[in-house]
Design an enzyme around this catalytic site. Structure first.
Site: not given
Ligand code: TZP
Ligand code: MG
Length: 217
Positions: A44, A113, A142
């Site tokens: 990521r 997600s 996040k």
């Protein structure tokens, strides 16, 4: 290069990398995570230029594939295809999973997600291999994460979908078992491994929880 056989993938302990946390230690952290027992890895990279992103992905494919551990790429189908990665993980505002599947092919691993029950319902017939339950708990990793599902929300989700569920967000050795008991097949972690002073020990501790919960009684 042949992709990792997806029927054999172990979702129990899923490492999601974070360049901000691993910095130049990406290789070292992933190597430690492999030794500690992760079953799947996602690269990521939110701010890395595309060329460097592909280079990192290729290097991780070379490290993981001989061990039968798949590498997924966050958001970017082009990067996954260029690097020969095993799959792609997307969120609700990324490319549609139908398009991801069409581009990646049937043997790729595709993850999505979900942040709300409505999104999970909409994904019931989507061509995905798992749903990322995002986030299960509050997380500082996040900043734009949705409100947490919580354990109760995850239990409800388990009852409403047939998809494999992987919990992410705020998960560490202390609460990992709760997530698995609530019906997730696996836990995905960023800071619990990437931010650990000793990523090998941290991975081993998480793996021990996963293995303990999964032992049939
Ligand atoms: N998606 C939902 S929460 C999250 C992502 C990438 C971050 C999880 O990070 P941590 O450090 O495991 O809470
Ligand atoms: Mg995304």
């Amino acid at each position: 290069m042949t992709r990792v056989r997806k029927a054999a993938v172990d979702y129990g302990l899923y490492l999601v990398t974070d360049a901000g946390l691993t910095d130049a230690r990406l290789h070292e952290v992933v190597t430690a995570a492999i030794s500690g027992g992760v079953g799947i890895v996602q690269l990521r990279e939110k701010a890395t230029p595309t060329r460097a992103f592909v280079d990192r992905a290729r290097a991780l494919v070379a490290l993981l594939r001989p061990r039968g551990i798949p590498l997924l790429i966050n958001d970017r189908v082009d990067v996954a295809l260029a690097a020969g990665a095993d799959g792609v993980h997307v969120g609700q505002s990324d490319m549609h999973v139908g398009d991801v599947r069409a581009l990646m092919g049937p043997d790729a691993i595709v993850g999505l997600s979900v942040e709300t029950p409505a999104q999970a319902k909409a994904a019931e017939h989507a061509p995905v291999d798992y749903l990322g339950v995002s986030p299960v708990f509050a997380t500082a990793t996040k900043p734009d994460a949705a409100p947490p599902w919580g354990v109760a929300g995850l239990c409800g989700l388990r009852r409403m979908t047939r998809h494999v569920l992987v919990g992410i967000g705020g998960i560490g050795p202390v609460n990992a078992a709760e997530v698995l008991h609530a019906g997730a097949e696996g836990i995905a972690v960023v800071s619990a491994i990437c931010g650990a002073a000793d990523p090998l020990a941290a991975t081993r501790a998480l793996r021990a929880v996963v293995d303990e919960v999964r032992v049939p009684v």
